[in-house]
Design a protein around this motif. Structure first.
Motif, short mmCIF file in Angstrom:
data_model
loop_
_atom_site.label_atom_id
_atom_site.label_comp_id
_atom_site.label_asym_id
_atom_site.label_seq_id
_atom_site.Cartn_x
_atom_site.Cartn_y
_atom_site.Cartn_z
N LEU A 194 0.73 -1.22 0.03
CA LEU A 194 0.01 0.09 -0.18
C LEU A 194 0.95 1.37 0.05
O LEU A 194 0.49 2.17 -0.54
N GLN A 195 1.95 1.14 0.37
CA GLN A 195 2.92 2.41 0.55
C GLN A 195 3.54 2.54 -0.71
O GLN A 195 4.41 3.53 -0.60
N ASN A 196 3.76 1.57 -1.46
CA ASN A 196 4.33 1.87 -2.71
C ASN A 196 3.60 2.98 -3.41
O ASN A 196 2.47 2.74 -3.78
N PRO A 197 4.44 3.85 -4.21
CA PRO A 197 3.78 4.99 -4.90
C PRO A 197 2.84 4.63 -6.17
O PRO A 197 1.98 5.13 -6.44
N PHE A 198 3.02 3.24 -6.56
CA PHE A 198 2.72 2.84 -7.86
C PHE A 198 1.32 1.93 -7.72
O PHE A 198 0.79 1.10 -8.32
N PHE A 199 0.96 1.73 -6.22
CA PHE A 199 0.13 0.75 -5.75
C PHE A 199 -1.30 1.11 -6.44
O PHE A 199 -1.58 2.41 -6.22
N LEU A 200 -2.10 0.17 -6.68
CA LEU A 200 -3.31 0.49 -7.20
C LEU A 200 -4.37 -0.77 -6.91
O LEU A 200 -3.76 -2.01 -7.05
N ASN A 201 -5.42 -0.62 -6.49
CA ASN A 201 -6.20 -1.72 -5.83
C ASN A 201 -7.35 -2.08 -6.95
O ASN A 201 -8.23 -1.45 -6.96
N HIS A 202 -6.86 -2.99 -7.50
CA HIS A 202 -8.01 -3.64 -8.50
C HIS A 202 -9.37 -3.96 -8.02
O HIS A 202 -10.32 -3.82 -8.77
N THR A 203 -9.31 -4.53 -6.72
CA THR A 203 -10.58 -5.06 -6.17
C THR A 203 -11.37 -3.87 -5.90
O THR A 203 -12.65 -3.97 -6.07
N ALA A 204 -10.74 -3.09 -5.23
CA ALA A 204 -11.78 -1.46 -4.79
C ALA A 204 -12.53 -0.97 -5.89
O ALA A 204 -13.53 -0.86 -5.99
N LEU A 205 -11.49 -1.28 -7.19
CA LEU A 205 -12.23 -0.70 -8.56
C LEU A 205 -13.23 -1.36 -9.07
O LEU A 205 -14.07 -0.88 -9.70
N ALA A 206 -13.16 -2.56 -8.88
CA ALA A 206 -14.03 -3.57 -9.41
C ALA A 206 -15.46 -3.41 -8.66
O ALA A 206 -16.55 -3.44 -9.06
N ILE A 207 -15.20 -3.20 -7.22
CA ILE A 207 -16.47 -3.00 -6.41
C ILE A 207 -17.25 -1.85 -6.69
O ILE A 207 -18.50 -1.62 -6.81
N LEU A 208 -16.43 -0.81 -7.26
CA LEU A 208 -17.11 0.43 -7.74
C LEU A 208 -17.54 0.38 -8.91
O LEU A 208 -18.41 1.34 -9.39
N GLY A 209 -17.31 -0.69 -9.74
CA GLY A 209 -17.92 -1.09 -11.15
C GLY A 209 -17.29 -0.28 -12.19
O GLY A 209 -17.71 -0.45 -13.42
N VAL A 210 -16.03 0.05 -12.04
CA VAL A 210 -15.39 0.87 -13.09
C VAL A 210 -14.35 -0.18 -13.87
O VAL A 210 -14.09 -1.40 -13.42
N ASN A 211 -13.83 0.14 -14.91
CA ASN A 211 -13.15 -0.50 -15.86
C ASN A 211 -11.61 -0.63 -15.47
O ASN A 211 -11.13 0.88 -15.26
N VAL A 212 -10.70 -1.21 -15.89
CA VAL A 212 -9.25 -1.02 -15.39
C VAL A 212 -8.47 -1.66 -16.75
O VAL A 212 -8.61 -2.49 -17.19
N LEU A 213 -7.66 -0.70 -17.41
CA LEU A 213 -6.90 -0.82 -18.53
C LEU A 213 -5.52 -0.89 -18.05
O LEU A 213 -5.21 0.07 -17.15
N SER A 214 -4.62 -1.53 -18.48
CA SER A 214 -2.88 -1.25 -18.37
C SER A 214 -2.01 -0.71 -19.38
O SER A 214 -2.38 -1.55 -20.48
N THR A 215 -1.45 0.17 -19.56
CA THR A 215 -0.49 0.21 -20.64
C THR A 215 0.66 -0.72 -20.47
O THR A 215 0.97 -1.11 -19.72
N PRO A 216 1.33 -1.10 -21.96
CA PRO A 216 2.17 -2.19 -21.93
C PRO A 216 3.39 -1.53 -21.23
O PRO A 216 4.26 -2.42 -20.61
N THR A 217 3.68 -0.35 -20.89
CA THR A 217 4.86 0.09 -20.28
C THR A 217 4.50 1.42 -19.73
O THR A 217 3.68 2.14 -19.88
N LEU A 218 5.41 1.94 -18.73
CA LEU A 218 5.31 3.23 -18.38
C LEU A 218 5.38 4.22 -19.57
O LEU A 218 6.34 4.62 -20.20
N LEU A 219 4.35 5.13 -19.60
CA LEU A 219 4.45 5.97 -20.82
C LEU A 219 4.42 7.49 -20.30
O LEU A 219 4.01 7.95 -19.06
N SER A 220 5.03 8.43 -20.99
CA SER A 220 4.86 9.88 -20.71
C SER A 220 3.55 10.39 -20.73
O SER A 220 2.69 9.63 -21.57
N PHE A 221 3.26 11.52 -20.44
CA PHE A 221 2.01 12.29 -20.77
C PHE A 221 1.61 12.17 -22.24
O PHE A 221 0.45 11.95 -22.59
N ALA A 222 2.40 12.81 -23.15
CA ALA A 222 2.12 12.74 -24.35
C ALA A 222 1.73 11.22 -24.96
O ALA A 222 0.85 11.21 -25.80
#
Length: 521
Positions: A194-222
């Motif tokens: 949880l203390q890792n800056p890149f932590f993301l809780n897929h379970t919590a987002l599934a409870i909220l009913g939203v979709n989660v997609l993942s980029t193939p690698t770390l992308l810049s803003f552009a």
């Protein structure tokens, strides 16, 4: 005894001289060469299959090493080189020993570990109910209304953002969280702390009913923006909305004036979602100019016309972060696309997180408080008497609301007030620490894909600086106020610099900080 013929003597002398020459060649030339060559032992087929000491790389024998077919290791050139490498693999090549002393930076001051900012979904398999007036239209509107929200760091801030869109009336099934952490499946496999800056809780987002997609690698803003465009192509979305994750949105329950996006005669209230849909229908109406972007509080929330962006070449990924928006929106402007701006609801730019995100849903007992709230901070000794009295009155008013919130939940007016204070706190001292939320989590040292938070931030700053330099070289000017300077789209990479590069780089000075639309700060 017979006398030896005079003809035999010259013949014997000739053969003896040839024999002496042959001996000379053998001992002086052939034998030393044979000794030298014998020390270079080529491996046999079997030696390439041999594993064990002296071999290298999974069974491939080292030439001249113990892996060759010889009882005694040879000392040929390759064997000698291997011996040197084996002697001390860590010794640098050079004339002498390097006396280098590593000097470490001071240990960073860690933030307080983050806790659970949404106990409701931690202990429940469903999100808090949305207010009846904010429920999404049922059945769904005819249009596709995807909302994309990118995530890299600070899970609590993302959770707050997503929850605010759902509570304000955006259909959760239309919300797409784009995980741009560069940690591959680590979050999906619950491998990050949880203390890792890149932590993301897929379970919590599934409870909220939203979709989660993942980029193939770390992308810049552009690059992330181009990922959005590619996603729109693959899913046949003609338009989509995207939002920053460091915002809180609220549907405006106090709006009094008529709005062209909604039928106020028959329905006096519209959610931020309903107003966004109404705005889309307006833009696609007859006799409207070609448009590319519609801004809501600039691009904290933006509506994108996919094909317009593709027509002008999409985002310039050589400008990875800041100034990439100026480059994109200016090129759309020069191409003749309309980019209007209007309100659809209340959007707050924040860096803090509510102690209990359920307060956004007005759940009874969930109070809209946050760390650093100036109302709860002790008044300074240097304040005047009237300032101290005002502070005490504000604090008492907050405390008097607690019994009501315990029973009924938060009020709209109080949520607006709290979100306003959170926004003000982000921009205190002209916003010098407005992005501090990006480094709020500092743990996860034992996790896969761990990145030092300060080092990661320093790397981003270098890329930001490089992007501004590229923008300045591309347009010959430092700053986004290209319209005010008379610069046009055809001028890309054709203009001389309007500053002395020997005095400062393109990322420093000039008119950085000015708006691309108006040319003002």
């Amino acid at each position: 005894m017979r006398t030896i013929s005079n003809r035999v003597l010259p013949l014997a002398a000739r053969y003896i001289s040839v024999l002496l020459a042959a001996l000379l060649v053998f001992y002086v030339i052939h034998e030393p060469l044979n000794v030298a060559v014998s020390n270079i032992l080529l491996p046999s087929k079997e030696s390439f299959r041999t594993t064990g000491p002296g071999n290298d790389q999974d069974g491939l024998a080292v030439l001249g090493g113990e892996g060759a077919n010889s009882k005694t290791p040879s000392v040929g050139p390759a064997g000698a080189a291997q011996g040197i490498r084996d002697k001390n693999l860590q010794t640098p090549i050079g004339d002498g020993e390097i006396n280098y002393v590593k000097k470490y930076k001071p240990e960073p001051i860690p933030y307080t570990p983050i806790g659970d900012h949404f106990p409701w979904i931690t202990h429940s398999e469903s999100p808090p109910p949305v207010l009846e007036n904010n429920l999404p239209p049922h059945p769904h509107v005819d249009e596709s209304t995807p909302l994309l929200i990118g995530f890299t760091r600070n899970w609590p801030l993302l959770l707050q953002c997503v929850s605010s869109y759902i509570a304000a009336g955006w259909p959760p099934e239309d919300i797409y969280i784009v995980e741009n952490t560069g940690t591959f499946h680590a979050n999906r496999q619950q491998a990050l702390d949880l203390q890792n800056p890149f932590f993301l809780n897929h379970t919590a987002l599934a409870i909220l009913g939203v979709n989660v997609l993942s980029t193939p690698t770390l992308l810049s803003f552009a690059q992330l923006q181009n990922y959005y465009l590619n996603l729109a192509l693959e899913r046949d979305w003609q338009v989509f909305w995207w939002s920053h994750m460091d915002v809180i949105v609220l549907s405006d329950e106090d709006v009094k004036k008529n709005d062209r996006d909604h039928d106020w005669d028959h329905d006096p209230y519209a959610t931020i979602y309903e107003r966004c849909v109404g705005l889309l229908r307006y833009l696609n109406g007859p006799d409207m100019p070609p448009w590319s972007t519609h801004f809501f509080s600039y691009d904290h929330l933006a509506l994108v016309n996919r094909d317009a962006y593709l027509e002008v070449g999409a985002w310039d990924t050589q400008i990875p972060y800041y100034a990439s928006d100026c480059d994109m929106y200016l090129r759309l402007h020069w191409a003749g696309y309309w980019q209007p701006q209007s309100e659809a609801g209340l959007i707050f730019d924040v860096a803090a997180v509510l102690d209990d995100i359920a307060a956004i849903f007005r759940a009874p007992g969930a109070h809209a408080t946050f760390k650093g709230d100036p109302v709860y901070v002790e008044g300074g000794e240097g304040g005047t008497e009237s300032e101290r009295a005002h502070h005490e009155a504000e604090l008492k008013r907050e405390q008097d609301m607690w019994p009501w919130v315990e029973k009924e939940g938060e009020t709209f007016a109080h949520l607006v007030e709290i979100a306003g204070r959170m926004q003000d706190m982000k921009w205190v001292d002209e916003g010098v620490r407005r992005n501090s939320w990006q480094g709020r989590q500092t743990g996860g040292q034992e996790d896969p894909f761990y990145r030092d938070p300060e080092g990661f931030a320093a790397g981003l700053e270098t890329l930001v600086d490089a992007g501004r330099r590229i923008f300045a070289d591309k347009w010959g000017h430092r700053g986004c106020d290209l319209l005010a300077m008379g610069i046009e789209g055809k001028d890309a990479w054709r203009l001389e610099r309007d500053w002395d590069i020997h005095e400062s780089p393109g990322s420093v000075g000039g008119n950085w900080g000015k708006d691309w639309m108006t040319g003002t700060s």
